[in-house]
Design a protein around this motif. Sequence first.
Motif, PDB file in Angstrom:
ATOM      1  N   LEU A 671      68.395  23.267 114.822  1.00 34.63           N
ATOM      2  CA  LEU A 671      67.007  23.162 114.395  1.00 34.63           C
ATOM      3  C   LEU A 671      66.981  22.726 112.934  1.00 34.63           C
ATOM      4  O   LEU A 671      67.883  23.050 112.166  1.00 34.63           O
ATOM      5  N   ALA A 672      65.927  22.015 112.551  1.00 33.91           N
ATOM      6  CA  ALA A 672      65.755  21.616 111.152  1.00 33.91           C
ATOM      7  C   ALA A 672      64.272  21.543 110.848  1.00 33.91           C
ATOM      8  O   ALA A 672      63.467  21.167 111.708  1.00 33.91           O
ATOM      9  N   SER A 673      63.909  21.909 109.609  1.00 31.04           N
ATOM     10  CA  SER A 673      62.498  21.896 109.240  1.00 31.04           C
ATOM     11  C   SER A 673      62.354  21.665 107.742  1.00 31.04           C
ATOM     12  O   SER A 673      63.217  22.061 106.947  1.00 31.04           O
ATOM     13  N   ASN A 674      61.252  21.004 107.367  1.00 29.96           N
ATOM     14  CA  ASN A 674      60.903  20.797 105.965  1.00 29.96           C
ATOM     15  C   ASN A 674      59.422  21.109 105.774  1.00 29.96           C
ATOM     16  O   ASN A 674      58.612  20.868 106.664  1.00 29.96           O
ATOM     17  N   LEU A 675      59.082  21.644 104.601  1.00 33.06           N
ATOM     18  CA  LEU A 675      57.689  21.926 104.267  1.00 33.06           C
ATOM     19  C   LEU A 675      57.495  21.701 102.772  1.00 33.06           C
ATOM     20  O   LEU A 675      58.287  22.190 101.950  1.00 33.06           O
ATOM     21  N   THR A 676      56.455  20.951 102.400  1.00 28.90           N
ATOM     22  CA  THR A 676      56.151  20.664 101.001  1.00 28.90           C
ATOM     23  C   THR A 676      54.698  21.006 100.717  1.00 28.90           C
ATOM     24  O   THR A 676      53.795  20.556 101.434  1.00 28.90           O
ATOM     25  N   LEU A 677      54.467  21.802  99.681  1.00 27.67           N
ATOM     26  CA  LEU A 677      53.121  22.166  99.235  1.00 27.67           C
ATOM     27  C   LEU A 677      52.974  21.747  97.779  1.00 27.67           C
ATOM     28  O   LEU A 677      53.791  22.133  96.932  1.00 27.67           O
ATOM     29  N   THR A 678      51.931  20.972  97.472  1.00 28.55           N
ATOM     30  CA  THR A 678      51.740  20.447  96.120  1.00 28.55           C
ATOM     31  C   THR A 678      50.278  20.604  95.713  1.00 28.55           C
ATOM     32  O   THR A 678      49.372  20.362  96.516  1.00 28.55           O
ATOM     33  N   THR A 698      49.535  19.156 102.050  1.00 23.47           N
ATOM     34  CA  THR A 698      50.673  19.899 102.593  1.00 23.47           C
ATOM     35  C   THR A 698      51.231  19.134 103.792  1.00 23.47           C
ATOM     36  O   THR A 698      50.487  18.719 104.681  1.00 23.47           O
ATOM     37  N   PHE A 699      52.538  18.908 103.804  1.00 27.76           N
ATOM     38  CA  PHE A 699      53.120  18.186 104.933  1.00 27.76           C
ATOM     39  C   PHE A 699      54.475  18.784 105.292  1.00 27.76           C
ATOM     40  O   PHE A 699      55.152  19.390 104.452  1.00 27.76           O
ATOM     41  N   GLY A 700      54.851  18.632 106.542  1.00 31.69           N
ATOM     42  CA  GLY A 700      56.109  19.199 107.007  1.00 31.69           C
ATOM     43  C   GLY A 700      56.512  18.659 108.349  1.00 31.69           C
ATOM     44  O   GLY A 700      55.792  17.867 108.984  1.00 31.69           O
ATOM     45  N   ASP A 701      57.681  19.087 108.817  1.00 30.31           N
ATOM     46  CA  ASP A 701      58.165  18.696 110.142  1.00 30.31           C
ATOM     47  C   ASP A 701      59.029  19.812 110.710  1.00 30.31           C
ATOM     48  O   ASP A 701      59.450  20.729 110.000  1.00 30.31           O
ATOM     49  N   PHE A 702      59.273  19.731 112.006  1.00 33.55           N
ATOM     50  CA  PHE A 702      60.131  20.703 112.692  1.00 33.55           C
ATOM     51  C   PHE A 702      60.884  19.958 113.785  1.00 33.55           C
ATOM     52  O   PHE A 702      60.268  19.287 114.623  1.00 33.55           O
ATOM     53  N   HIS A 703      62.228  20.039 113.769  1.00 32.82           N
ATOM     54  CA  HIS A 703      63.075  19.270 114.675  1.00 32.82           C
ATOM     55  C   HIS A 703      63.905  20.193 115.565  1.00 32.82           C
ATOM     56  O   HIS A 703      64.463  21.191 115.087  1.00 32.82           O
ATOM     57  N   ILE A 704      64.002  19.833 116.821  1.00 32.01           N
ATOM     58  CA  ILE A 704      64.951  20.443 117.753  1.00 32.01           C
ATOM     59  C   ILE A 704      65.931  19.340 118.142  1.00 32.01           C
ATOM     60  O   ILE A 704      65.552  18.345 118.774  1.00 32.01           O
ATOM     61  N   VAL A 705      67.188  19.497 117.743  1.00 29.59           N
ATOM     62  CA  VAL A 705      68.185  18.433 117.891  1.00 29.59           C
ATOM     63  C   VAL A 705      69.264  18.865 118.866  1.00 29.59           C
ATOM     64  O   VAL A 705      69.811  19.975 118.759  1.00 29.59           O
TER      65      VAL A 705
END
Length: 803
Positions: A671-678, A698-705
Amino acid sequence: MGRLIFFFFSFVFSASVAQEVVVLDAESHEPIVNVVIYNLDRSKTALSDVNGKCNLSIFEKNERITFKHLSYEIYRSSKSQIERRRNHIFLTMKAEQLDEVVMSVSKWEQQKKDIPNKVAVIDARSIAFGNPQTSADLLQNSGKVFVQKSQLGGGSPMIRGFATNRLLLSVDGVRMNNAIFRGGNIQNVISIDPYSIKNTEIIFGPGSVIYGSDAIGGVMNFYTKGAFLSQGDSLTYAGNANYRFASANTENTFHFDFNLGKKKWALLTSVSYNDFGDLIMGSHGPDSYLRPMYVIREDGMDRLIENPNPRKQVTSGYNQINVLQKARYRPNHMWDFSLGTYFSQTSDYDRYDRLVRPGRDGYGLRSAEWYYGPQKWFMGNLQVNKKGNGNFYDAFKVTTAYQLFEESRNDRAFQDVELFSTKEKVSSITTNLDFENKRIGKLRLYYGGEYLFNKVRSNGSVANIETNEVSNAPSRYPDGSTWQTFAAYTNAEYKASPNFTLLSGLRYSHVWIDAVFDKSFYPFPFDDADLSTGALTGSLGFSWFPKADLQLTWNASTGFRAPNIDDVGKIFDSEPGSVVVPNPELESEYAYNTEIGIQKNFKDKVMFKGAAFYTYLVDALVRRDFQYNGQTQIDYKGELSNVQAIQNAAKAYVYGFEFGLEAFLSENLSLASNLTLTKGIEEDSDGTDTPGRHVAPTFGDFHIVWKNQKLHMDLFFNYNGEISHDDLALSERSKTYIYDADTNGNPYSPSWYTLNLRSKYTISNALKASLSFENLTDQRYRTYSSGIVAPGLNAIFGIDYTF
């Protein structure tokens, strides 16, 4: 008898050489030492030497052989298959190993764990799997960079609340930012061919100590593929052919690259061609995003016609060609010469956000035409590297480059016969001299100097489309204006202990501007812009491992941006409802930044990364209301417009948080995820606070690899938060035609999400196929501040062949 013995030994030698394999890095084509080679029951083993060579004579022809190295992915093959591949084995480095070394922070290789700055690395394998349409999409696919698009032929990155000319682009160590990089959205990143990129490194936060002006919010370094040498005396060759199709804009992309190498010299040729049709948006979303009508020219009249498919963004398509040619010569292990030539050219492409503006009376469309002429970029880049034995250095490199940028703007109002055009050419000369000294105990020094010179040629014209008469018109910039800078820097890395590293740097830059204004069309109250200003910037930070599985970092740095020709000399550039005039009385803006970071490894199963940052910008160069010859409004192209100019009229502060998570559930599943709040605020000189223009939602993603030796799949979710009307920048609130309306009828940027699936299948060692589906739920959305609406359901097919 002697002849018989000669033939016998010749046969034995040939058979031995034929069974010798060379193990190479898949990206750099450098030999890999200590690769373990063994059969299924490990009864036979071998080891590669310092040249990556190993004899396979102990293995049977059809025996299954495994190649294993700690830093690389396992590779399996048979001896017969290896012979068909000319006895060359290419191993792919593991992703976690790729992150260990970066070059961007000092321009020399450094261990990433020793660097206090946040640096994101997008490696060749990730780029190939993401299969991006442009380099703007390559950045967006990382999940760490927000990208705005005014049109399909575009992509303007935003990092930590900064964008455009407050971010720096670099290609193979050469600064791409030029004297007319503007505060509005910039599309130059699409000139970099994603198929030619070896890896990309993104520095978050100021990078002015190494890169000088413009590097306030961050630096994006693109390193292209290099020509690789043969490991022996024989001529070697290798190449790739790629095809990509995307359904949302009927994209057809073709790519080819080919490498010829001898022991001391090598040549690489890379060519890509893209053809993009009109982009189709999604089915589910705001009706205000639809394209219900467009303009055609028929029987000498502009006519509004109904769009039979309102989801089709007529006329957004364009095409592009990219060519890269590299030559390398390494006479010995001390010297290395590389010459690269780069060329990129688009067709004409429409600025979509200007074509959907409603008419001045609220009916119809304001523009009949608004398009950019071909965006062209050429670079010739000579790099010389020398290793060791100097009195004050262990290695140095000289980089000298010439670049030519060409762009134009063409617009015609609805039912107007006059087509206004401006055309710009910027010539840029860059010279860098960089040194590395690592012989001072625990201290490593990096130092060097830089000189840049830009000359801007600009002209304007107006053409009557009925009579074809062309006459002179005001240029966009003062023709013949120059921008130049000289700088010197030093950067130091001190390893106080095995788990504590200190990094600091200092740079002085001086900038000169010389621009003479043409008063033929407008009676400017000034004759020229003559600017001479200096800037001192610095950085200090540390990387600390209090435990083997815990890293803490802190960094403080300053950055600056000197005014350029676009700031001081833009001549009557029209914005919706406003007109921007020159202002030669400008000074540099400065940024003061601090950030802290944490990285925690939980038993090699879960990796957590977090960062918090704060940036304070003073004397900010912003577009604000102005007076021209005592007037606050003037008539410009038949419209009464507010007068504005770039001014040192504001302060700004930006702060935020960035999070990353990786979890390895099994050998195949992760699993991998990113989240950015500005958040960001601009404070005008009168004390008025307004939201920052380039602060992303605010933007982000969530991956199932999931992946094994043959198949790589990624099911992922992208998310963008809402920006309410109150949080929209003032300059954005007037662009009602690109935003949805809230319950009060005010423009705002809605939140959105997409569900996506990527997959890649290895058919053979030479052939790979990819199939992806973007926006599976067919959402209709615009990313913040974008003119073009994002693709709806998009099926992407790719085929890669290596030979």
